[in-house]
Write a protein that holds these residues in place. Structure first.
Motif, PDB file in Angstrom:
ATOM      1  N   ALA A 165     -17.196   9.950   3.630  1.00  0.00           N
ATOM      2  CA  ALA A 165     -16.089  10.490   4.425  1.00  0.00           C
ATOM      3  C   ALA A 165     -14.941   9.503   4.581  1.00  0.00           C
ATOM      4  O   ALA A 165     -13.771   9.904   4.665  1.00  0.00           O
ATOM      5  CB  ALA A 165     -16.602  10.926   5.798  1.00  0.00           C
ATOM      6  N   ASP A 166     -15.268   8.213   4.599  1.00  0.00           N
ATOM      7  CA  ASP A 166     -14.247   7.196   4.831  1.00  0.00           C
ATOM      8  C   ASP A 166     -13.754   6.539   3.548  1.00  0.00           C
ATOM      9  O   ASP A 166     -12.972   5.581   3.609  1.00  0.00           O
ATOM     10  CB  ASP A 166     -14.793   6.125   5.782  1.00  0.00           C
ATOM     11  N   MET A 167     -14.188   7.040   2.382  1.00  0.00           N
ATOM     12  CA  MET A 167     -13.787   6.402   1.133  1.00  0.00           C
ATOM     13  C   MET A 167     -13.013   7.315   0.200  1.00  0.00           C
ATOM     14  O   MET A 167     -12.765   6.959  -0.955  1.00  0.00           O
ATOM     15  CB  MET A 167     -15.014   5.827   0.404  1.00  0.00           C
ATOM     16  N   LEU A 168     -12.586   8.449   0.679  1.00  0.00           N
ATOM     17  CA  LEU A 168     -11.754   9.309  -0.155  1.00  0.00           C
ATOM     18  C   LEU A 168     -10.413   8.664  -0.453  1.00  0.00           C
ATOM     19  O   LEU A 168      -9.758   8.993  -1.446  1.00  0.00           O
ATOM     20  CB  LEU A 168     -11.556  10.668   0.527  1.00  0.00           C
ATOM     21  N   ASP A 169     -10.005   7.709   0.407  1.00  0.00           N
ATOM     22  CA  ASP A 169      -8.751   6.995   0.150  1.00  0.00           C
ATOM     23  C   ASP A 169      -8.832   6.166  -1.127  1.00  0.00           C
ATOM     24  O   ASP A 169      -7.856   6.043  -1.870  1.00  0.00           O
ATOM     25  CB  ASP A 169      -8.349   6.122   1.344  1.00  0.00           C
ATOM     26  N   LEU A 170     -10.004   5.592  -1.422  1.00  0.00           N
ATOM     27  CA  LEU A 170     -10.165   4.843  -2.669  1.00  0.00           C
ATOM     28  C   LEU A 170     -10.039   5.764  -3.869  1.00  0.00           C
ATOM     29  O   LEU A 170      -9.351   5.431  -4.847  1.00  0.00           O
ATOM     30  CB  LEU A 170     -11.518   4.126  -2.695  1.00  0.00           C
ATOM     31  N   ALA A 171     -10.687   6.918  -3.797  1.00  0.00           N
ATOM     32  CA  ALA A 171     -10.595   7.879  -4.902  1.00  0.00           C
ATOM     33  C   ALA A 171      -9.146   8.301  -5.133  1.00  0.00           C
ATOM     34  O   ALA A 171      -8.695   8.433  -6.277  1.00  0.00           O
ATOM     35  CB  ALA A 171     -11.466   9.101  -4.604  1.00  0.00           C
ATOM     36  N   ALA A 172      -8.399   8.487  -4.041  1.00  0.00           N
ATOM     37  CA  ALA A 172      -6.993   8.861  -4.166  1.00  0.00           C
ATOM     38  C   ALA A 172      -6.178   7.723  -4.769  1.00  0.00           C
ATOM     39  O   ALA A 172      -5.343   7.939  -5.655  1.00  0.00           O
ATOM     40  CB  ALA A 172      -6.433   9.243  -2.800  1.00  0.00           C
ATOM     41  N   ALA A 173      -6.415   6.513  -4.322  1.00  0.00           N
ATOM     42  CA  ALA A 173      -5.651   5.359  -4.809  1.00  0.00           C
ATOM     43  C   ALA A 173      -5.876   5.119  -6.297  1.00  0.00           C
ATOM     44  O   ALA A 173      -4.945   4.740  -7.026  1.00  0.00           O
ATOM     45  CB  ALA A 173      -6.019   4.115  -4.006  1.00  0.00           C
ATOM     46  N   LEU A 174      -7.094   5.347  -6.756  1.00  0.00           N
ATOM     47  CA  LEU A 174      -7.434   5.076  -8.158  1.00  0.00           C
ATOM     48  C   LEU A 174      -7.211   6.277  -9.067  1.00  0.00           C
ATOM     49  O   LEU A 174      -7.387   6.173 -10.276  1.00  0.00           O
ATOM     50  CB  LEU A 174      -8.892   4.629  -8.265  1.00  0.00           C
ATOM     51  N   GLY A 175      -6.839   7.421  -8.484  1.00  0.00           N
ATOM     52  CA  GLY A 175      -6.676   8.620  -9.297  1.00  0.00           C
ATOM     53  C   GLY A 175      -7.976   9.117  -9.862  1.00  0.00           C
ATOM     54  O   GLY A 175      -8.018   9.698 -10.961  1.00  0.00           O
ATOM     55  N   LEU A 236      -5.805  -0.370  -7.458  1.00  0.00           N
ATOM     56  CA  LEU A 236      -6.586  -1.302  -6.645  1.00  0.00           C
ATOM     57  C   LEU A 236      -5.709  -1.961  -5.582  1.00  0.00           C
ATOM     58  O   LEU A 236      -6.112  -2.094  -4.412  1.00  0.00           O
ATOM     59  CB  LEU A 236      -7.225  -2.366  -7.536  1.00  0.00           C
ATOM     60  N   TYR A 237      -4.526  -2.375  -5.994  1.00  0.00           N
ATOM     61  CA  TYR A 237      -3.595  -3.025  -5.061  1.00  0.00           C
ATOM     62  C   TYR A 237      -3.207  -2.058  -3.945  1.00  0.00           C
ATOM     63  O   TYR A 237      -3.189  -2.429  -2.760  1.00  0.00           O
ATOM     64  CB  TYR A 237      -2.359  -3.490  -5.827  1.00  0.00           C
ATOM     65  N   ARG A 238      -2.912  -0.819  -4.310  1.00  0.00           N
ATOM     66  CA  ARG A 238      -2.529   0.199  -3.328  1.00  0.00           C
ATOM     67  C   ARG A 238      -3.642   0.395  -2.300  1.00  0.00           C
ATOM     68  O   ARG A 238      -3.381   0.539  -1.105  1.00  0.00           O
ATOM     69  CB  ARG A 238      -2.216   1.508  -4.053  1.00  0.00           C
ATOM     70  N   PHE A 239      -4.885   0.390  -2.770  1.00  0.00           N
ATOM     71  CA  PHE A 239      -6.012   0.550  -1.857  1.00  0.00           C
ATOM     72  C   PHE A 239      -6.133  -0.647  -0.916  1.00  0.00           C
ATOM     73  O   PHE A 239      -6.373  -0.488   0.288  1.00  0.00           O
ATOM     74  CB  PHE A 239      -7.304   0.733  -2.651  1.00  0.00           C
ATOM     75  N   LEU A 240      -5.986  -1.852  -1.457  1.00  0.00           N
ATOM     76  CA  LEU A 240      -6.088  -3.048  -0.616  1.00  0.00           C
ATOM     77  C   LEU A 240      -4.993  -3.072   0.446  1.00  0.00           C
ATOM     78  O   LEU A 240      -5.225  -3.494   1.584  1.00  0.00           O
ATOM     79  CB  LEU A 240      -6.015  -4.309  -1.485  1.00  0.00           C
ATOM     80  N   VAL A 241      -3.816  -2.587   0.088  1.00  0.00           N
ATOM     81  CA  VAL A 241      -2.727  -2.495   1.075  1.00  0.00           C
ATOM     82  C   VAL A 241      -3.071  -1.441   2.119  1.00  0.00           C
ATOM     83  O   VAL A 241      -2.923  -1.659   3.333  1.00  0.00           O
ATOM     84  CB  VAL A 241      -1.390  -2.159   0.378  1.00  0.00           C
ATOM     85  N   LEU A 253       0.030   4.984   0.351  1.00  0.00           N
ATOM     86  CA  LEU A 253      -0.913   5.872  -0.316  1.00  0.00           C
ATOM     87  C   LEU A 253      -0.563   7.297   0.080  1.00  0.00           C
ATOM     88  O   LEU A 253      -0.894   7.760   1.163  1.00  0.00           O
ATOM     89  CB  LEU A 253      -2.347   5.535   0.096  1.00  0.00           C
ATOM     90  N   SER A 254       0.138   7.982  -0.820  1.00  0.00           N
ATOM     91  CA  SER A 254       0.628   9.321  -0.501  1.00  0.00           C
ATOM     92  C   SER A 254      -0.258  10.412  -1.083  1.00  0.00           C
ATOM     93  O   SER A 254      -0.271  11.538  -0.598  1.00  0.00           O
ATOM     94  CB  SER A 254       2.058   9.501  -1.020  1.00  0.00           C
ATOM     95  N   ALA A 255      -1.007  10.096  -2.126  1.00  0.00           N
ATOM     96  CA  ALA A 255      -1.846  11.108  -2.773  1.00  0.00           C
ATOM     97  C   ALA A 255      -3.131  11.320  -1.988  1.00  0.00           C
ATOM     98  O   ALA A 255      -3.516  10.515  -1.148  1.00  0.00           O
ATOM     99  CB  ALA A 255      -2.166  10.677  -4.201  1.00  0.00           C
ATOM    100  N   SER A 256      -3.801  12.427  -2.267  1.00  0.00           N
ATOM    101  CA  SER A 256      -5.107  12.695  -1.676  1.00  0.00           C
ATOM    102  C   SER A 256      -6.072  13.073  -2.782  1.00  0.00           C
ATOM    103  O   SER A 256      -5.670  13.546  -3.847  1.00  0.00           O
ATOM    104  CB  SER A 256      -5.015  13.816  -0.633  1.00  0.00           C
TER     105      SER A 256
END
Length: 353
Positions: A165-175, A236-241, A253-256
């Motif tokens: 639930a808390d890691m969908l942001d990584l999937a979005a950041a990496l496409g 990766l950089y976008r996720f770390l930010v 991070l604008s994508a979902s």
């Protein structure tokens, strides 16, 4: 950036391996910290390319005082696997002496105390000491990204169901195109070993919004070039930010993530019932319906009566396929992400050896 070299003695005199560890010291003790490694299987290079292009971004951030949390990077996490060649072919997935997958049998610790892990010169085989060393480097960090790739594949993630639930942001950041969720530690992969101490904590002590532990599958073995390496580094950089490890007001991070989340029990591993030449009807990313043709195995060239065509056992998405076009009976051919439980009985643990 500080570079540290860890030397592990080999199993016989005159041999040793070196781990290059790149460290960025953060300026905020309250910021989350991150560990990134690649090439645990030696020749899986898309993640290594991503880290190659990520480091300059982090060096710039460091020079400008924007590294908030400590970052540790190991671009070549397995010199043993990197050096395994036979008859001009690289063989990095399995340790040649024991035939054990390098991403299996990591120690599962009950907490974050790494003092009991093997020392670099302990009287045990090098592969075991390397696993202990990598785990010792990773466990102090809340974010652990183990960068791999598949054979021919879309970009996807493995994520434990409690982190999901808390890691969908990584999937979005990496496409990422898909997520495979799991809940078993039967094979003790590196990701599992890093998640295990977290899962021993009570739910209110885990602070999952600061944590991310995953295996990243950056597409296929041949997807190594300037464009994809740079794009993955930016992800990766976008996720770390986004997670506050790095500060950058110009990065958002604008994508979902809108891809499928599939339990391992719903993944159809399509295997060859006979050996022969492989002719695929599908590529990764294809959506198929139950009964659609997936692959034809030619068992008697010149005699079409020997052709064996395998069809989709259920409706779903083709995630991966093998690059080899000549296979043995029982070989894995492709992964299909289904919407229901696979009809094929599975043992607990990993999908593949």
């Amino acid at each position: 950036m500080k570079t540290e070299t860890i030397t592990l003695p080999g199993d016989v005199p005159g041999n040793a391996i070196e781990l290059r560890v790149l460290r960025f010291e953060g300026g905020d003790a309250n910021a989350p910290t991150a560990y990134l490694q690649s090439s645990l299987h030696g020749g899986e290079l898309p993640g290594q390319a991503a880290l190659h292009f990520l480091v300059p971004l982090l060096e710039k951030a460091k020079a400008e005082g924007r590294i908030a949390g400590d970052i540790t990077i190991v671009p070549q996490a397995n010199p043993i696997a990197s050096n395994q060649w036979q008859a001009y072919q690289h063989l990095g997935r399995f340790e040649l002496f024991t035939q054990t997958n390098f991403n299996r049998a990591f120690p599962l610790l009950p907490d974050f105390d790494t003092s009991g892990l093997l020392d670099i010169d302990a009287p045990v085989p090098l592969a075991e000491r390397l696993k202990a060393t990598l785990l010792r480097l990773a466990l102090p960090h809340e974010i652990v990204l183990d960068l791999h790739c598949d054979d021919q594949s879309e970009n996807y993630l493995y994520i434990h169901q409690d982190f999901l639930a808390d890691m969908l942001d990584l999937a979005a950041a990496l496409g990422s195109k898909a997520i495979l969720s799991w809940d078993s530690t039967a094979d003790a992969a590196f990701e599992e070993a890093c998640a295990y101490p977290v899962l021993q904590l009570s739910a209110d002590a885990r602070d999952m919004k600061r944590r991310a532990v995953t295996t990243v599958e950056f597409r296929g073995l041949a997807d190594v070039d300037f464009e994809t390496g740079w794009s993955d580094a930016q992800g990766l950089y976008r996720f770390l930010v986004h997670r506050g490890v790095v500060r950058d007001d110009g990065e958002t991070l604008s994508a979902s993530f809108d891809g499928p989340v599939t339990p391992l029990s719903h993944v159809e591993m399509v295997r060859a019932p006979q050996g022969g030449m492989v002719l695929y009807h599908v590529v990764p990313g294809d959506e198929v319906r139950e009964g659609d043709s997936l692959v034809t195995i030619v068992t008697r060239p010149g005699d079409a009566s020997g052709d064996v065509t395998l069809t989709a056992p259920q409706t779903g998405r083709i995630l991966t396929r093998r690059s080899l076009r000549y296979v043995r009976r029982g070989d894995d051919l492709l992964k299909l992400l289904g919407s229901r439980l696979s009809a094929v009985a599975k043992r607990p643990g990993a999908l593949e050896a």
